[in-house]
Scaffold this motif. Structure first.
Motif, PDB file in Angstrom:
ATOM      1  N   ASN A  11      -4.846  -8.503  10.977  1.00 58.07           N
ATOM      2  CA  ASN A  11      -4.335  -7.197  11.238  1.00 58.07           C
ATOM      3  C   ASN A  11      -2.930  -6.857  10.450  1.00 58.07           C
ATOM      4  OD1 ASN A  11      -4.047  -5.211  13.144  1.00 58.07           O
ATOM      5  ND2 ASN A  11      -2.130  -6.360  14.111  1.00 58.07           N
ATOM      6  N   GLU A  14      -3.562  -6.115   6.978  1.00 55.75           N
ATOM      7  CA  GLU A  14      -3.627  -4.587   6.792  1.00 55.75           C
ATOM      8  C   GLU A  14      -2.666  -3.655   6.795  1.00 55.75           C
ATOM      9  OE1 GLU A  14      -6.623  -3.532   5.606  1.00 55.75           O
ATOM     10  OE2 GLU A  14      -7.173  -5.573   5.130  1.00 55.75           O
ATOM     11  N   ARG A  15      -2.019  -3.971   7.905  1.00 53.27           N
ATOM     12  CA  ARG A  15      -0.702  -3.002   7.970  1.00 53.27           C
ATOM     13  C   ARG A  15       0.241  -3.315   6.926  1.00 53.27           C
ATOM     14  NH1 ARG A  15       3.258  -4.268  12.049  1.00 53.27           N
ATOM     15  NH2 ARG A  15       3.808  -2.117  12.240  1.00 53.27           N
ATOM     16  N   ARG A  17      -0.790  -3.804   3.822  1.00 52.93           N
ATOM     17  CA  ARG A  17      -1.663  -3.312   2.765  1.00 52.93           C
ATOM     18  C   ARG A  17      -1.338  -1.770   2.771  1.00 52.93           C
ATOM     19  NH1 ARG A  17      -4.972  -6.709  -0.657  1.00 52.93           N
ATOM     20  NH2 ARG A  17      -4.737  -4.521  -2.211  1.00 52.93           N
ATOM     21  N   SER A  18      -1.400  -1.129   3.900  1.00 49.09           N
ATOM     22  CA  SER A  18      -1.401   0.346   4.084  1.00 49.09           C
ATOM     23  C   SER A  18       0.206   0.858   3.730  1.00 49.09           C
ATOM     24  CB  SER A  18      -1.477   0.613   5.657  1.00 49.09           C
ATOM     25  OG  SER A  18      -1.495   1.803   5.889  1.00 49.09           O
ATOM     26  N   ALA A  19       1.019  -0.004   4.211  1.00 50.13           N
ATOM     27  CA  ALA A  19       2.368   0.227   4.269  1.00 50.13           C
ATOM     28  C   ALA A  19       3.069   0.249   2.807  1.00 50.13           C
ATOM     29  CB  ALA A  19       3.276  -0.677   5.063  1.00 50.13           C
ATOM     30  N   SER A  20       2.450  -0.892   1.812  1.00 47.49           N
ATOM     31  CA  SER A  20       2.999  -0.995   0.803  1.00 47.49           C
ATOM     32  C   SER A  20       2.239  -0.350  -0.638  1.00 47.49           C
ATOM     33  CB  SER A  20       3.214  -2.599   0.338  1.00 47.49           C
ATOM     34  OG  SER A  20       1.817  -3.102   0.362  1.00 47.49           O
ATOM     35  N   ALA A  21       1.006   0.241  -0.287  1.00 52.16           N
ATOM     36  CA  ALA A  21      -0.093   0.530  -1.266  1.00 52.16           C
ATOM     37  C   ALA A  21       0.668   1.528  -2.384  1.00 52.16           C
ATOM     38  CB  ALA A  21      -1.015   1.397  -0.757  1.00 52.16           C
ATOM     39  N   LYS A  22       1.519   2.258  -2.168  1.00 48.98           N
ATOM     40  CA  LYS A  22       2.364   3.394  -3.088  1.00 48.98           C
ATOM     41  C   LYS A  22       3.372   2.879  -3.465  1.00 48.98           C
ATOM     42  CE  LYS A  22      -0.565   7.280  -1.239  1.00 48.98           C
ATOM     43  NZ  LYS A  22      -0.545   8.490  -0.911  1.00 48.98           N
ATOM     44  N   ASN A  31       7.763  -7.542   8.171  1.00 49.07           N
ATOM     45  CA  ASN A  31       7.035  -7.054   9.399  1.00 49.07           C
ATOM     46  C   ASN A  31       7.812  -7.462  10.685  1.00 49.07           C
ATOM     47  OD1 ASN A  31       5.299  -6.509  11.625  1.00 49.07           O
ATOM     48  ND2 ASN A  31       3.689  -7.800  10.945  1.00 49.07           N
ATOM     49  N   ASP A 403       4.939   9.112  -0.331  1.00 47.74           N
ATOM     50  CA  ASP A 403       3.867  10.198  -0.628  1.00 47.74           C
ATOM     51  C   ASP A 403       4.357  10.851  -1.958  1.00 47.74           C
ATOM     52  OD1 ASP A 403       2.427   9.330   1.526  1.00 47.74           O
ATOM     53  OD2 ASP A 403       3.396  10.742   2.749  1.00 47.74           O
TER      54      ASP A 403
END
Length: 404
Positions: A11, A14-15, A17-22, A31, A403
């Motif tokens: 969990n 995944e948090r 990876r989602s936060a750091s992807a860009k 965290n 973004d």
């Protein structure tokens, strides 16, 4: 080489990876849920102790705000840390000036801001406190032997012999200060719990001799930090540390246990961080070399200084784990021959790792961004971001979006 799930849950991964992807690399994502969990666990394990978070471990405003909301006190190392904590509205009676190496003007700065709890380990420093911070409470840090079992020992530079500590506390009493207690630090990432036993025994000796011979009744033991984060070398669970240390205190002090202060840093925030780096280059030093050199855009000078002497051994994972691997030497991007993280420790990375691939350093929430250079070789300090319940914040607590 390492199982990611042994260090970070699915969990939380995944948090992250989602936060750091860009986000551009290198970076660190922290965290805050992890820090909350570790603080509550420490408080539950030592219900009798007062927790003074060592701000130097990770001074990000989101971390300080969280710990303030949880009721933590704070161990402060400089006037710059002091200003950050006071800006949150934290009362100075929840602060300790724990650095034994300080200028006279810094003592005055703390005193003028309302701080009345000072560490010391030398005559000249104590005389400065006496002159500039009259009436303050002082605790003396003693030297601790046999701390080599810590991954990051803190002996020699800090502390004094117990005989000198005795004299300093008598001097404090005779010159308008309050002799408050004894402090020690068994070394950061200390895996030998027995070291606390020796330190507490020395402390008990000082408590007894000062009361019997000088009529000085000390009030506090500051046991510093030393509790471990989850790196690759195994340690006991926090519950084992707590039960053993509590037993040592009970054996020596019985029901007359003094106030206990803990100064955790690494154990609270270490597990919370993931440092993301990118492969810059992979090479071999000759045509038949078995080991590859893997050069990353993060190194000793921008986040990974605790790999010095290969002391802290971080878990390192990639998106290509699970296939064939081979031994590597892992190095950073700067033009400095010291910028090698692991050479003797035999780390293994996938054979199909390529330029541009990401390499993730787990358990990097402590002593990473704060140890980074300002601009060695022109590289800027590594960016640190904080994953909150409401999104992503920078080190100043400002909302961040990737973004654009």
């Amino acid at each position: 080489m390492f199982r990611r799930e042994d260090f970070i849950s699915d969990n939380d991964w995944e948090r992250f990876r989602s936060a750091s992807a860009k986000a551009a690399t290198p970076n660190i994502f922290v965290n805050l849920r992890s820090i909350r969990h570790h603080f509550i666990a420490l408080k539950d394990s030592f219900p009798y102790a007062h927790i003074y978070y060592a701000v130097k471990a990770n001074p990000g405003m989101p971390v300080l705000k969280l710990l303030d909301s949880l009721g933590s006190c704070f161990d402060i190392a400089s006037r710059y840390e002091l200003d950050k904590v006071l800006s949150l509205g934290v009362s100075p009676d929840r602060l300790s000036y724990g650095n034994t190496i300080k200028k006279a003007e810094d003592i005055k700065y703390f005193y003028d801001k309302g701080v009345r709890l000072f560490a010391t380990d030398s005559r000249d420093d104590l005389k400065n406190i006496e002159a500039i911070a009259p009436g303050s409470r002082v605790f003396v840090r003693i030297l601790i032997d046999n701390t080599s079992s810590a991954d990051w020992p803190l002996s020699r530079k800090f502390g004094c012999h117990p005989d000198m500590a005795y004299d300093l506390l008598v001097h404090a009493r005779d010159n308008g200060l309050t002799p408050y207690g004894i402090s020690f630090h068994v070394g950061s990432q200390q895996r030998d719990i027995g070291v606390w036993n020796d330190a507490i025994a020395k402390t008990k000796y000082l408590f007894e001799s000062l009361e019997d011979e000088e009529g000085i009744k000390l009030s506090m033991i500051n046991m510093g930090g030393g509790f471990p984060a989850n790196y690759i070398q195994p340690t006991n669970e926090l519950s084992v540390y707590a039960s053993e240390i509590t037993r040592y205190l009970t054996d020596d002090f019985g029901e007359d246990r003094p106030m206990v202060i803990l100064e955790p840093g690494r154990s609270l925030v270490g597990d919370s961080g993931v440092l993301t780096s990118e492969v810059v280059l992979i090479s071999r030093k000759n045509n038949t070399a078995l080991q590859r050199w893997v050069y990353l855009d993060a190194g000793k000078f921008n986040g990974l200084v605790e790999t010095m002497d290969e002391s802290i051994k971080y878990p390192v994972v990639t998106d290509k784990d699970g296939g064939k691997e081979g031994e590597v030497i892992i190095a950073g991007p700067t033009c400095d021959s010291a910028d090698i993280m692991y050479e003797n420790e035999k780390y293994r990375l996938p054979f199909d790792l390529k330029q541009g691939d990401k390499v993730y350093w787990l358990t990097t929430g402590a002593y990473t961004s704060t140890y980074a250079s300002v601009a060695f070789n022109g590289f800027p300090p590594i960016k640190t971001y904080y994953i909150t319940e409401d999104g992503i914040e920078d080190e100043n607590g400002n909302k961040v979006s990737f973004d654009n």
